[in-house]
Design a protein around this motif. Structure first.
Motif, PDB file in Angstrom:
ATOM      1  N   GLY A   5      36.089  41.701  44.615  1.00  0.00           N
ATOM      2  CA  GLY A   5      37.239  40.798  44.613  1.00  0.00           C
ATOM      3  C   GLY A   5      36.914  39.481  45.292  1.00  0.00           C
ATOM      4  O   GLY A   5      37.255  38.399  44.799  1.00  0.00           O
ATOM      5  N   SER A  55      43.902  38.556  47.785  1.00  0.00           N
ATOM      6  CA  SER A  55      43.999  37.152  47.388  1.00  0.00           C
ATOM      7  C   SER A  55      44.958  36.991  46.214  1.00  0.00           C
ATOM      8  O   SER A  55      45.780  36.069  46.189  1.00  0.00           O
ATOM      9  CB  SER A  55      42.622  36.596  46.996  1.00  0.00           C
ATOM     10  OG  SER A  55      41.784  36.597  48.118  1.00  0.00           O
ATOM     11  N   GLY A 100      41.612  44.603  45.391  1.00  0.00           N
ATOM     12  CA  GLY A 100      42.326  44.883  46.645  1.00  0.00           C
ATOM     13  C   GLY A 100      43.637  44.134  46.778  1.00  0.00           C
ATOM     14  O   GLY A 100      44.463  44.438  47.641  1.00  0.00           O
ATOM     15  N   GLU A 128      35.310  39.967  30.839  1.00  0.00           N
ATOM     16  CA  GLU A 128      34.272  40.664  31.598  1.00  0.00           C
ATOM     17  C   GLU A 128      34.802  41.145  32.956  1.00  0.00           C
ATOM     18  O   GLU A 128      35.654  40.492  33.568  1.00  0.00           O
ATOM     19  CB  GLU A 128      33.074  39.735  31.853  1.00  0.00           C
ATOM     20  CG  GLU A 128      32.226  39.515  30.599  1.00  0.00           C
ATOM     21  CD  GLU A 128      31.027  38.610  30.874  1.00  0.00           C
ATOM     22  OE1 GLU A 128      29.956  38.873  30.317  1.00  0.00           O
ATOM     23  OE2 GLU A 128      31.174  37.614  31.615  1.00  0.00           O
ATOM     24  N   VAL A 129      34.219  42.243  33.417  1.00  0.00           N
ATOM     25  CA  VAL A 129      34.522  42.785  34.747  1.00  0.00           C
ATOM     26  C   VAL A 129      33.264  42.646  35.593  1.00  0.00           C
ATOM     27  O   VAL A 129      32.158  42.932  35.124  1.00  0.00           O
ATOM     28  CB  VAL A 129      34.920  44.273  34.639  1.00  0.00           C
ATOM     29  CG1 VAL A 129      35.149  44.876  36.020  1.00  0.00           C
ATOM     30  CG2 VAL A 129      36.162  44.442  33.776  1.00  0.00           C
ATOM     31  N   VAL A 152      42.419  41.074  36.541  1.00  0.00           N
ATOM     32  CA  VAL A 152      42.010  42.318  37.189  1.00  0.00           C
ATOM     33  C   VAL A 152      42.640  42.365  38.579  1.00  0.00           C
ATOM     34  O   VAL A 152      42.636  41.369  39.302  1.00  0.00           O
ATOM     35  CB  VAL A 152      40.467  42.357  37.299  1.00  0.00           C
ATOM     36  CG1 VAL A 152      40.007  43.479  38.225  1.00  0.00           C
ATOM     37  CG2 VAL A 152      39.838  42.512  35.913  1.00  0.00           C
TER      38      VAL A 152
END
Ligand code: FAD
Length: 291
Positions: free
Chosen positions: A114, A36, A33, A165-166, A30
């Motif tokens: 995130g 990282s 932003g 999974e999110v 995913v």
């Protein structure tokens, strides 16, 4: 450095993101932003085959009060939470903590989800969510599940999230009015990750005894650590220097720091103890002026 070649897909909603993760398996990542993930890809420390961009998933961008909790969507930018009056009123520790996360430019892009999904043991937000007893809300092909923070963070960069999974949001218990909060960090430069960070929230009852204490540290274990024994040592009595010393004396047994290029384990242990003393004292003083 530039990242290696990678496929890209944009999800319009959470269901679409889950379908893409299911289709591409554990090679997919995913993209939130990117603060990282993209540096990790530039350094070839992460090599996903496909990025699933969730930046247009508007349903995950919110800060709201919900039944005694503060609910924050995973795609809410860190800077939006830092400047949110709703967040400041419910959980005043949040803006204090976020001011220590990188630079404003990182927080303009970096998301709450995130930072939590990335699970850097030195990061501030995972420590805050752990310390306040928050819950992570995740969604996968089998629906939504809620995971207490102390079960979500499993090890360095490792969480209870399954590959399909999110992370969709986080829920934090509202702090009572008059709660004093404090954050202290040891970092080499402004904007750097902390070597050790400590944070506290303290509330006094009408008789001036301490009726709520939350204490957490980061950078001193493979996961963020809530200091239950230190909280117990401060709770119930009147605020005092002796109680703070007793609380700080429990810290060494609660953490497992490692040696690294930034600091030896023994130094991190000593600093954790010192910073816990400082945040406990500051939060107590602020709760006294507020009550
Ligand atoms: P991304 O980089 O997009 O993703 C990070 C990881 O989480 C990836 O593995 C990604 O797949 C996964 N992910 C993201 N969102 C989800 C989701 N919703 N569901 C499932 N998985 C997801 N952080 C600190 O805590 N303290 C600091 O002091 C600090 N200093 C920094 C200084 C600099 C110069 C920079 C560049 C970053 C710094 N950071 C710091 C990191 C910053 O807070 C990041 O924003 C954060 O760690 C990741 O958030 P992101 O939205 O950018 O996530």
């Amino acid at each position: 450095m530039k990242p290696p070649p990678v496929k890209y897909a944009r999800a319009g909603d959470v269901q679409e993101a889950i379908a893409l993760l299911t289709e591409h398996g554990s090679d997919a990542k995913v993209l939130a932003g990117g603060q990282s993930l993209i540096p990790l890809m530039n350094f070839r420390l992460a090599r996903p085959s496909i990025l699933i961009d969730i930046n247009r998933v508007r349903e995950l961008d919110y800060v709201r009060e919900d039944n005694g909790t503060l609910a924050i969507g995973a795609m809410t930018r860190q800077r939006d939470v830092e400047t949110s009056s709703v967040a400041a009123a419910s959980v005043p520790l949040l803006p204090e903590v976020l001011r220590h996360v990188g630079h404003i430019t990182n927080r303009n892009r970096g998301t709450v989800g995130g930072s939590l999904a990335h699970a850097d043991p030195a990061a501030e937000l995972p420590a805050l969510v752990t310390g306040l007893g928050g819950e992570l809300v995740v969604q996968g092909p089998n629906g939504v599940r809620t995971i207490p923070a102390e079960d979500f963070f499993m090890s360095t960069f490792t969480t209870a999230l399954e590959p399909d999974e999110v992370l969709i949001g986080v829920r934090l218990p509202r702090l009572p009015g008059g709660t004093g909060v404090a954050v202290e960090e040891l970092a080499r430069r402004h904007g750097d990750f902390a070597i050790v960070a400590a944070m506290a929230a303290v509330h006094l009852a009408p008789d001036r005894s301490v009726d709520l204490v939350r204490l957490a540290v980061s950078g001193v274990d493979s996961v963020p650590v809530r200091l239950h024994a230190a909280e117990d040592a401060l709770t119930g009595g009147r605020p005092s220097a002796e109680a703070i010393e007793a609380a700080a004396a429990t810290v060494a047994d609660a953490i497992h720091p490692a040696d690294d290029v930034h600091a030896p384990a023994s130094y991190r242990r000593d600093m954790a103890q010192l910073l816990v003393k400082r945040v406990a004292k500051a939060a107590l003083e602020r709760s006294e002026t507020k009550s």
